[in-house]
Every structure is written in structure tokens, then in C-alpha cells.
Design a protein around this motif. Structure first.
Motif, PDB file in Angstrom:
ATOM      1  N   PRO A 127       0.826  -1.211   0.000  1.00 50.33           N
ATOM      2  CA  PRO A 127       0.000   0.000   0.000  1.00 50.33           C
ATOM      3  C   PRO A 127       0.860   1.261   0.000  1.00 50.33           C
ATOM      4  N   GLY A 128       0.261   2.356  -0.454  1.00 49.08           N
ATOM      5  CA  GLY A 128       0.984   3.613  -0.562  1.00 49.08           C
ATOM      6  C   GLY A 128       0.712   4.541   0.605  1.00 49.08           C
ATOM      7  N   THR A 129       1.258   5.742   0.500  1.00 46.07           N
ATOM      8  CA  THR A 129       1.081   6.793   1.505  1.00 46.07           C
ATOM      9  C   THR A 129       0.298   7.924   0.871  1.00 46.07           C
ATOM     10  N   LEU A 130      -0.803   8.299   1.487  1.00 48.41           N
ATOM     11  CA  LEU A 130      -1.628   9.406   1.008  1.00 48.41           C
ATOM     12  C   LEU A 130      -1.087  10.698   1.599  1.00 48.41           C
ATOM     13  N   VAL A 131      -0.735  11.646   0.741  1.00 42.49           N
ATOM     14  CA  VAL A 131      -0.228  12.943   1.180  1.00 42.49           C
ATOM     15  C   VAL A 131      -1.391  13.928   1.134  1.00 42.49           C
ATOM     16  N   LEU A 132      -1.682  14.520   2.297  1.00 46.85           N
ATOM     17  CA  LEU A 132      -2.817  15.444   2.423  1.00 46.85           C
ATOM     18  C   LEU A 132      -2.340  16.836   2.800  1.00 46.85           C
ATOM     19  N   HIS A 133      -3.007  17.833   2.256  1.00 47.35           N
ATOM     20  CA  HIS A 133      -2.852  19.203   2.735  1.00 47.35           C
ATOM     21  C   HIS A 133      -3.924  19.398   3.790  1.00 47.35           C
ATOM     22  N   CYS A 134      -3.558  20.041   4.872  1.00 46.49           N
ATOM     23  CA  CYS A 134      -4.519  20.300   5.941  1.00 46.49           C
ATOM     24  C   CYS A 134      -4.238  21.680   6.510  1.00 46.49           C
ATOM     25  N   GLU A 135      -5.292  22.379   6.867  1.00 43.72           N
ATOM     26  CA  GLU A 135      -5.120  23.689   7.471  1.00 43.72           C
ATOM     27  C   GLU A 135      -4.703  23.521   8.923  1.00 43.72           C
ATOM     28  N   GLY A 136      -3.872  24.417   9.389  1.00 40.07           N
ATOM     29  CA  GLY A 136      -3.194  24.381  10.667  1.00 40.07           C
ATOM     30  C   GLY A 136      -3.840  23.652  11.816  1.00 40.07           C
ATOM     31  N   ALA A 137      -4.842  24.235  12.432  1.00 40.94           N
ATOM     32  CA  ALA A 137      -5.406  23.694  13.661  1.00 40.94           C
ATOM     33  C   ALA A 137      -6.106  22.353  13.447  1.00 40.94           C
ATOM     34  N   GLN A 138      -6.596  22.117  12.274  1.00 40.23           N
ATOM     35  CA  GLN A 138      -7.315  20.871  12.007  1.00 40.23           C
ATOM     36  C   GLN A 138      -6.389  19.665  11.903  1.00 40.23           C
ATOM     37  N   SER A 139      -5.090  19.898  11.751  1.00 44.75           N
ATOM     38  CA  SER A 139      -4.169  18.773  11.579  1.00 44.75           C
ATOM     39  C   SER A 139      -4.109  17.891  12.821  1.00 44.75           C
ATOM     40  N   VAL A 140      -4.300  18.464  14.005  1.00 39.95           N
ATOM     41  CA  VAL A 140      -4.313  17.666  15.233  1.00 39.95           C
ATOM     42  C   VAL A 140      -5.491  16.706  15.222  1.00 39.95           C
ATOM     43  N   PHE A 141      -6.666  17.208  14.845  1.00 34.71           N
ATOM     44  CA  PHE A 141      -7.849  16.346  14.770  1.00 34.71           C
ATOM     45  C   PHE A 141      -7.691  15.293  13.685  1.00 34.71           C
ATOM     46  N   LEU A 142      -7.060  15.692  12.600  1.00 35.56           N
ATOM     47  CA  LEU A 142      -6.842  14.757  11.495  1.00 35.56           C
ATOM     48  C   LEU A 142      -5.913  13.614  11.913  1.00 35.56           C
ATOM     49  N   GLN A 143      -4.901  13.922  12.719  1.00 38.35           N
ATOM     50  CA  GLN A 143      -4.004  12.873  13.199  1.00 38.35           C
ATOM     51  C   GLN A 143      -4.755  11.831  14.026  1.00 38.35           C
ATOM     52  N   HIS A 144      -5.699  12.283  14.824  1.00 42.30           N
ATOM     53  CA  HIS A 144      -6.471  11.349  15.647  1.00 42.30           C
ATOM     54  C   HIS A 144      -7.450  10.518  14.824  1.00 42.30           C
ATOM     55  N   GLU A 145      -7.829  11.002  13.672  1.00 37.84           N
ATOM     56  CA  GLU A 145      -8.794  10.300  12.826  1.00 37.84           C
ATOM     57  C   GLU A 145      -8.133   9.609  11.634  1.00 37.84           C
ATOM     58  N   GLN A 146      -6.820   9.464  11.648  1.00 37.28           N
ATOM     59  CA  GLN A 146      -6.116   8.860  10.520  1.00 37.28           C
ATOM     60  C   GLN A 146      -6.623   7.464  10.196  1.00 37.28           C
ATOM     61  N   ALA A 147      -6.833   6.651  11.202  1.00 40.21           N
ATOM     62  CA  ALA A 147      -7.274   5.273  10.957  1.00 40.21           C
ATOM     63  C   ALA A 147      -8.628   5.252  10.253  1.00 40.21           C
ATOM     64  N   THR A 148      -9.521   6.141  10.653  1.00 40.77           N
ATOM     65  CA  THR A 148     -10.842   6.210  10.024  1.00 40.77           C
ATOM     66  C   THR A 148     -10.728   6.640   8.573  1.00 40.77           C
ATOM     67  N   ILE A 149      -9.886   7.635   8.306  1.00 44.16           N
ATOM     68  CA  ILE A 149      -9.729   8.122   6.930  1.00 44.16           C
ATOM     69  C   ILE A 149      -9.086   7.058   6.061  1.00 44.16           C
ATOM     70  N   ILE A 150      -8.113   6.344   6.605  1.00 45.40           N
ATOM     71  CA  ILE A 150      -7.495   5.253   5.840  1.00 45.40           C
ATOM     72  C   ILE A 150      -8.542   4.208   5.482  1.00 45.40           C
ATOM     73  N   GLN A 151      -9.397   3.853   6.437  1.00 40.61           N
ATOM     74  CA  GLN A 151     -10.459   2.882   6.164  1.00 40.61           C
ATOM     75  C   GLN A 151     -11.416   3.387   5.090  1.00 40.61           C
ATOM     76  N   ARG A 152     -11.768   4.662   5.153  1.00 40.90           N
ATOM     77  CA  ARG A 152     -12.701   5.216   4.169  1.00 40.90           C
ATOM     78  C   ARG A 152     -12.105   5.255   2.766  1.00 40.90           C
ATOM     79  N   VAL A 153     -10.849   5.652   2.670  1.00 41.42           N
ATOM     80  CA  VAL A 153     -10.190   5.700   1.361  1.00 41.42           C
ATOM     81  C   VAL A 153     -10.062   4.290   0.794  1.00 41.42           C
ATOM     82  N   ASN A 154      -9.666   3.338   1.628  1.00 50.30           N
ATOM     83  CA  ASN A 154      -9.546   1.956   1.164  1.00 50.30           C
ATOM     84  C   ASN A 154     -10.904   1.372   0.791  1.00 50.30           C
TER      85      ASN A 154
END
Length: 182
Positions: free
Chosen positions: A88-115
Motif C-alpha cells: 500500500p501507498g502513503t496518502l499525502v494530504l494538505h490540511c489547514e493548521g489547527a485541524q491537523s491535530v484532529f486529522l491525526q487522531h482520525e487517521q485510521a478512520t480516513i485510511i479505512q474510508r479511502v480503502n
């Protein structure tokens, strides 16, 4: 006589080749989404995307929480040997500043959704880059107009035989949307 038929068939072959090269037919309309989608696909492949679909449907893939503050840049695929098989590959995302913390906590969910969107385990990691996002807010449809008394009565008359309350309410909402837009 045979020479005329050969010249006719070569003219038809030339037209078919031009149609195959340009993607346009001489008669009839072609939908814009088909032309744009096929045009963007080579550009998306340079960025590691299999097609432009992930860009078009990004908001539906990640949900409303991250649709406006994130944007996929590319998928980085690892080098692979024939013996190792698929990685599998690595998805590179742009994220706006403050939201990146929330995005880090939801990485597993986003990976599942993309897959789930791809239908196979395409990515296993997300790399977050804090950069401004050019995402546009989706346009919400205009509210529905209220039904006239005759329209409401006709709708209720059509639904009156339904015994399930949830089904009747769903049919009422559907009927209201259809009648209000027509």
C-alpha cells in the motif's frame, strides 16, 4: 467501382481514427464530465492517483468534518519487487493548521474510508502537510417551495394506503421534493 469503395472505407477509417484520438463524435453531444474526466486522468496519474475520482469525491470519502479543511495531494507508492507483491501507498494530504491535530487522531478512520472507496487496501499511512487548502464549500440546494393545497391533498391520497408510518413519511418527503421541483 472497387476503387470508389476503397476510398469510401478509408474516409470512414480516417473519421473513426480522429474520433478515437479526440474523443469527440461528429454528430451528437458528449457530456462534459466524460471529456474532463478523461482529460484529467493522465495528470492525476502523475500525482499517484489511479483516476481523478478521489479528487472529485473527496468530500464524500472523508465526510463533512474534513471535507473543507483537507485536500489530497498525491499517493506515494513504494518501489516494489516482483517477489514482494503489492504494497500500500502513503496518502499525502494538505490540511489547514489547527485541524491537523484532529486529522491525526482520525487517521485510521480516513485510511479505512479511502480503502473502502478504492475497494482494496490502497493506502496504509497518511502524511499531513500543513498548507492552505483550496477546497470549495459545496453548494446547498435551494429550499423546497411549500405545496399548494391541491398538491398536498393529491399526495396524501396517494400515500393513504401505506400502513407503515416510517414508509409513509419517507414517501411524503419524496413526493414533496418531486412536486416542489416540477
Amino acid at each position: 467501382m472497387k476503387k470508389k469503395q476503397d476510398s469510401k472505407s478509408s474516409a470512414v477509417d480516417t473519421r473513426l481514427k480522429k474520433t478515437a484520438q479526440t474523443g469527440f463524435r461528429k454528430k451528437g453531444a458528449v457530456q462534459l464530465r466524460d471529456v474532463i474526466g478523461s482529460t484529467l486522468t493522465p495528470l492525476c496519474r502523475k500525482q499517484g492517483f489511479a483516476s481523478s475520482d478521489i479528487l472529485r469525491f473527496w468530500g464524500e470519502i472523508v465526510g463533512p468534518q474534513f471535507a473543507e479543511c483537507t485536500e489530497p495531494e498525491r499517493i506515494r507508492w513504494p518501489r516494489r519487487d516482483e517477489a514482494q507483491g503489492f504494497k500500500p501507498g502513503t496518502l499525502v494530504l494538505h490540511c489547514e493548521g489547527a485541524q491537523s491535530v484532529f486529522l491525526q487522531h482520525e487517521q485510521a478512520t480516513i485510511i479505512q474510508r479511502v480503502n473502502a472507496y478504492f475497494g482494496y487496501p490502497a493506502i496504509d499511512r497518511i502524511q499531513i502537510l500543513q498548507r492552505p487548502v483550496n477546497a470549495k464549500t459545496p453548494k446547498r440546494p435551494d429550499p423546497l417551495r411549500p405545496l399548494t393545497l391541491t398538491e398536498a391533498d393529491a399526495l396524501e391520497h396517494q400515500i393513504e394506503g401505506v400502513k407503515d408510518d416510517k414508509m409513509a413519511e419517507a414517501l411524503r418527503r419524496l413526493g414533496h421534493a418531486v412536486l416542489a421541483r416540477n
